[in-house]
Design a protein around this motif. Structure first.
Motif, PDB file in Angstrom:
ATOM      1  N   GLY A 114      -6.519 -19.678 -10.805  1.00 31.35           N
ATOM      2  CA  GLY A 114      -8.195 -18.241  -9.882  1.00 31.35           C
ATOM      3  C   GLY A 114      -6.519 -16.878  -9.732  1.00 31.35           C
ATOM      4  O   GLY A 114      -5.403 -16.380 -10.058  1.00 31.35           O
ATOM      5  N   PRO A 115      -7.369 -15.331  -9.747  1.00 28.75           N
ATOM      6  CA  PRO A 115      -7.101 -14.165  -9.958  1.00 28.75           C
ATOM      7  C   PRO A 115      -6.729 -13.857  -8.447  1.00 28.75           C
ATOM      8  O   PRO A 115      -6.726 -14.758  -7.628  1.00 28.75           O
ATOM      9  CB  PRO A 115      -7.781 -13.441 -10.405  1.00 28.75           C
ATOM     10  CG  PRO A 115      -9.091 -13.847 -10.351  1.00 28.75           C
ATOM     11  CD  PRO A 115      -9.439 -15.398 -10.429  1.00 28.75           C
ATOM     12  N   GLY A 116      -5.224 -13.798  -8.043  1.00 31.76           N
ATOM     13  CA  GLY A 116      -4.452 -13.059  -6.548  1.00 31.76           C
ATOM     14  C   GLY A 116      -5.036 -11.743  -6.635  1.00 31.76           C
ATOM     15  O   GLY A 116      -5.431 -11.199  -7.507  1.00 31.76           O
ATOM     16  N   VAL A 117      -5.669 -11.419  -5.076  1.00 28.97           N
ATOM     17  CA  VAL A 117      -6.823 -10.509  -4.746  1.00 28.97           C
ATOM     18  C   VAL A 117      -5.433  -9.933  -3.361  1.00 28.97           C
ATOM     19  O   VAL A 117      -5.266 -10.982  -2.717  1.00 28.97           O
ATOM     20  CB  VAL A 117      -7.594 -10.191  -4.747  1.00 28.97           C
ATOM     21  CG1 VAL A 117      -7.711  -8.552  -4.280  1.00 28.97           C
ATOM     22  CG2 VAL A 117      -8.052  -9.785  -6.244  1.00 28.97           C
ATOM     23  N   LEU A 118      -4.547  -8.778  -3.448  1.00 23.01           N
ATOM     24  CA  LEU A 118      -4.165  -8.920  -2.071  1.00 23.01           C
ATOM     25  C   LEU A 118      -4.639  -7.622  -1.312  1.00 23.01           C
ATOM     26  O   LEU A 118      -4.994  -6.575  -1.951  1.00 23.01           O
ATOM     27  CB  LEU A 118      -2.599  -8.450  -2.038  1.00 23.01           C
ATOM     28  CG  LEU A 118      -2.050  -8.152  -0.507  1.00 23.01           C
ATOM     29  CD1 LEU A 118      -2.207  -9.258   0.826  1.00 23.01           C
ATOM     30  CD2 LEU A 118      -0.546  -7.712  -1.220  1.00 23.01           C
ATOM     31  N   VAL A 191      -3.489  -5.406  -6.109  1.00 24.09           N
ATOM     32  CA  VAL A 191      -3.319  -4.770  -4.698  1.00 24.09           C
ATOM     33  C   VAL A 191      -4.106  -3.610  -4.655  1.00 24.09           C
ATOM     34  O   VAL A 191      -4.848  -2.275  -4.996  1.00 24.09           O
ATOM     35  CB  VAL A 191      -2.070  -4.739  -4.717  1.00 24.09           C
ATOM     36  CG1 VAL A 191      -1.555  -3.729  -3.236  1.00 24.09           C
ATOM     37  CG2 VAL A 191      -1.137  -5.539  -4.775  1.00 24.09           C
ATOM     38  N   ILE A 192      -5.850  -3.768  -3.550  1.00 28.34           N
ATOM     39  CA  ILE A 192      -6.201  -3.356  -3.107  1.00 28.34           C
ATOM     40  C   ILE A 192      -5.410  -2.232  -1.870  1.00 28.34           C
ATOM     41  O   ILE A 192      -6.479  -3.543  -0.464  1.00 28.34           O
ATOM     42  CB  ILE A 192      -7.673  -3.494  -2.907  1.00 28.34           C
ATOM     43  CG1 ILE A 192      -8.083  -4.247  -4.508  1.00 28.34           C
ATOM     44  CG2 ILE A 192      -8.829  -2.969  -3.030  1.00 28.34           C
ATOM     45  CD1 ILE A 192      -9.450  -5.024  -4.729  1.00 28.34           C
ATOM     46  N   SER A 193      -5.710  -0.975  -1.680  1.00 26.98           N
ATOM     47  CA  SER A 193      -5.235  -0.753  -0.483  1.00 26.98           C
ATOM     48  C   SER A 193      -6.615  -0.281   0.437  1.00 26.98           C
ATOM     49  O   SER A 193      -7.750   0.187  -0.352  1.00 26.98           O
ATOM     50  CB  SER A 193      -4.446   0.237  -0.631  1.00 26.98           C
ATOM     51  OG  SER A 193      -4.968   1.149  -1.360  1.00 26.98           O
ATOM     52  N   LEU A 194      -7.200  -0.223   1.712  1.00 25.73           N
ATOM     53  CA  LEU A 194      -9.165   0.576   2.282  1.00 25.73           C
ATOM     54  C   LEU A 194      -7.722   1.130   3.023  1.00 25.73           C
ATOM     55  O   LEU A 194      -8.871   1.704   4.176  1.00 25.73           O
ATOM     56  CB  LEU A 194      -9.039  -1.193   3.331  1.00 25.73           C
ATOM     57  CG  LEU A 194      -9.632  -1.883   2.253  1.00 25.73           C
ATOM     58  CD1 LEU A 194      -8.526  -3.368   1.790  1.00 25.73           C
ATOM     59  CD2 LEU A 194     -10.291  -2.608   2.991  1.00 25.73           C
ATOM     60  N   CYS A 195      -6.600   1.747   3.758  1.00 27.64           N
ATOM     61  CA  CYS A 195      -6.490   2.684   4.258  1.00 27.64           C
ATOM     62  C   CYS A 195      -5.951   4.065   3.520  1.00 27.64           C
ATOM     63  O   CYS A 195      -4.485   3.006   2.733  1.00 27.64           O
ATOM     64  CB  CYS A 195      -5.317   2.231   5.423  1.00 27.64           C
ATOM     65  SG  CYS A 195      -4.952   2.591   6.763  1.00 27.64           S
ATOM     66  N   PHE A 205       4.702  -4.798  -5.582  1.00 24.06           N
ATOM     67  CA  PHE A 205       4.618  -6.604  -5.934  1.00 24.06           C
ATOM     68  C   PHE A 205       4.930  -7.102  -6.727  1.00 24.06           C
ATOM     69  O   PHE A 205       5.031  -6.004  -8.173  1.00 24.06           O
ATOM     70  CB  PHE A 205       3.447  -6.916  -5.226  1.00 24.06           C
ATOM     71  CG  PHE A 205       3.092  -7.013  -3.693  1.00 24.06           C
ATOM     72  CD1 PHE A 205       4.057  -8.011  -3.347  1.00 24.06           C
ATOM     73  CD2 PHE A 205       2.334  -5.660  -3.274  1.00 24.06           C
ATOM     74  CE1 PHE A 205       2.856  -7.495  -1.936  1.00 24.06           C
ATOM     75  CE2 PHE A 205       2.638  -5.116  -2.447  1.00 24.06           C
ATOM     76  CZ  PHE A 205       2.983  -6.185  -1.828  1.00 24.06           C
ATOM     77  N   PRO A 206       5.528  -8.228  -7.225  1.00 24.02           N
ATOM     78  CA  PRO A 206       6.310  -8.968  -8.422  1.00 24.02           C
ATOM     79  C   PRO A 206       5.154  -8.420  -9.877  1.00 24.02           C
ATOM     80  O   PRO A 206       4.461  -8.917  -9.584  1.00 24.02           O
ATOM     81  CB  PRO A 206       6.305 -10.215  -8.711  1.00 24.02           C
ATOM     82  CG  PRO A 206       6.536 -10.395  -7.101  1.00 24.02           C
ATOM     83  CD  PRO A 206       6.201  -9.769  -6.521  1.00 24.02           C
ATOM     84  N   ARG A 210      -2.707  -4.606 -10.591  1.00 27.91           N
ATOM     85  CA  ARG A 210      -3.334  -3.119 -10.876  1.00 27.91           C
ATOM     86  C   ARG A 210      -3.580  -2.603  -9.469  1.00 27.91           C
ATOM     87  O   ARG A 210      -3.706  -3.172  -7.988  1.00 27.91           O
ATOM     88  CB  ARG A 210      -4.523  -3.656 -11.256  1.00 27.91           C
ATOM     89  CG  ARG A 210      -5.079  -2.518 -10.833  1.00 27.91           C
ATOM     90  CD  ARG A 210      -4.792  -1.367 -12.299  1.00 27.91           C
ATOM     91  NE  ARG A 210      -5.914  -0.142 -11.826  1.00 27.91           N
ATOM     92  CZ  ARG A 210      -6.857  -0.325 -13.082  1.00 27.91           C
ATOM     93  NH1 ARG A 210      -7.457  -0.614 -13.702  1.00 27.91           N
ATOM     94  NH2 ARG A 210      -7.993   1.157 -13.199  1.00 27.91           N
ATOM     95  N   ARG A 211      -3.512  -1.121  -9.027  1.00 30.88           N
ATOM     96  CA  ARG A 211      -3.240  -0.903  -7.644  1.00 30.88           C
ATOM     97  C   ARG A 211      -4.762  -0.180  -7.432  1.00 30.88           C
ATOM     98  O   ARG A 211      -4.930   0.670  -8.396  1.00 30.88           O
ATOM     99  CB  ARG A 211      -2.478   0.335  -7.325  1.00 30.88           C
ATOM    100  CG  ARG A 211      -0.691  -0.307  -7.564  1.00 30.88           C
ATOM    101  CD  ARG A 211      -0.788  -1.276  -6.007  1.00 30.88           C
ATOM    102  NE  ARG A 211      -0.138  -0.068  -5.408  1.00 30.88           N
ATOM    103  CZ  ARG A 211       0.751   0.213  -4.690  1.00 30.88           C
ATOM    104  NH1 ARG A 211       2.052  -0.834  -5.230  1.00 30.88           N
ATOM    105  NH2 ARG A 211       1.091   0.873  -3.105  1.00 30.88           N
ATOM    106  N   VAL A 212      -5.507  -0.520  -6.621  1.00 26.87           N
ATOM    107  CA  VAL A 212      -6.735   0.421  -6.510  1.00 26.87           C
ATOM    108  C   VAL A 212      -6.975   0.899  -4.855  1.00 26.87           C
ATOM    109  O   VAL A 212      -6.325   0.378  -4.181  1.00 26.87           O
ATOM    110  CB  VAL A 212      -7.140  -0.886  -6.640  1.00 26.87           C
ATOM    111  CG1 VAL A 212      -8.888   0.044  -6.279  1.00 26.87           C
ATOM    112  CG2 VAL A 212      -7.180  -1.140  -8.653  1.00 26.87           C
ATOM    113  N   HIS A 213      -7.099   1.547  -4.973  1.00 23.35           N
ATOM    114  CA  HIS A 213      -7.853   2.480  -3.418  1.00 23.35           C
ATOM    115  C   HIS A 213      -9.125   2.338  -3.526  1.00 23.35           C
ATOM    116  O   HIS A 213      -9.679   2.947  -4.052  1.00 23.35           O
ATOM    117  CB  HIS A 213      -7.236   3.415  -3.201  1.00 23.35           C
ATOM    118  CG  HIS A 213      -7.119   4.243  -2.543  1.00 23.35           C
ATOM    119  ND1 HIS A 213      -6.461   3.530  -0.439  1.00 23.35           N
ATOM    120  CD2 HIS A 213      -7.337   5.658  -1.656  1.00 23.35           C
ATOM    121  CE1 HIS A 213      -6.384   3.904   0.378  1.00 23.35           C
ATOM    122  NE2 HIS A 213      -7.031   5.063   0.164  1.00 23.35           N
TER     123      HIS A 213
END
Length: 256
Positions: A114-118, A191-195, A205-206, A210-213
């Motif tokens: 499974g892909p990992g999402v933070l 890694v998805i920022s909502l703020c 992160f290691p 992909r960084r998404v906002h």
């Protein structure tokens, strides 16, 4: 020969620069200066075409909570889907398609890691735990998902617990906010920022995920009481749910 004008979506999207802006915004929310860098065009030209996309209803803006002089631009993918459907029917009745509601693409990640999402925000008490719960729900646990904050609050906001229970029948009563430092050794694909504030200070992160906002205002700041702010939580949860559903085919693609 028909003299019918091309549909509005075709006229908007056919311009090369506007198509590039739509393509960049399909991946996440950006400020004007970031879009200028991505497309390599002058700011006044980018701002002009963004205004046309906004006037056409394809793009919305949100004032940054980090710097009130800035705004984030967001692509309304559901509006784009409706516009594409209208475009097809304008060309020929055989191309008429009824938009699916809700638009939840099928996700099948069985047989693959499974892909990992933070998901991250400041307090990890509302937006990011809502996103975590909804992604886990929509993928039936097939995605490794977590949430954290830069300055976690002692507990989840009562309205966050309430809204996911009332709108999605999900239970967050046992969840507690945590600091993202507790996850710095974990591997994530996204890694998805909502703020807007958390985006500015989010650590690396290691394996360079992909960084998404997603620029989503804090619903807790909209009222003096929990009851007064609850409508904002309802809107926020609906917005996050839409964005999570749009993320699903992207997650499927990275494991295909």
């Amino acid at each position: 020969m028909s003299s019918q004008a091309a549909p509005a979506f075709v006229r908007l999207a056919a311009h090369p620069l506007r198509w590039r802006l739509l393509t960049e915004l399909a991946a996440g929310d950006y400020r004007v200066r970031e879009l200028v860098t991505l497309v390599g065009e002058p700011q006044n030209l980018v701002s002009y075409h963004l205004r046309l996309l906004r006037d056409g209803g394809l793009v919305t803006t949100n004032r940054s909570s980090f710097d009130g002089r800035d705004s984030y631009y967001h692509l309304d993918l559901d509006r784009c889907a409706d516009a594409l459907a209208d475009t097809g029917s304008a060309l020929h009745p055989a191309l008429r398609r009824e938009p699916a509601t809700p638009r939840t693409p099928p996700v099948d990640l069985r047989g693959a890691p499974g892909p990992g999402v933070l998901f991250v925000c400041t307090g990890n008490s509302a937006r990011s735990p809502i996103a975590e719960a909804l992604l886990r729900h929509h993928t039936d646990g097939q995605v490794v998902v977590a949430s954290a904050g830069s300055r976690p609050r002692p507990h989840l906001h009562a309205n966050a617990v309430r809204v996911v229970h009332e709108q999605f029948s999900l239970d967050l009563t046992g969840q507690r906010p945590r600091h993202w430092d507790t996850l710095t050794g974990r591997r994530f694909d996204y890694v998805i920022s909502l703020c807007d504030k958390a985006r500015e200070v989010c650590p690396d992160f290691p394996d360079h995920p992909r960084r998404v906002h997603w620029s989503i205002p804090d619903p807790a700041t909209t009222g003096e009481t929990d009851e007064a702010s609850y409508p904002a939580f309802q809107r926020t949860a609906a917005d996050i749910d839409t964005r999570v559903r749009h993320l699903l085919p992207v997650l499927t693609a990275i494991r295909s």
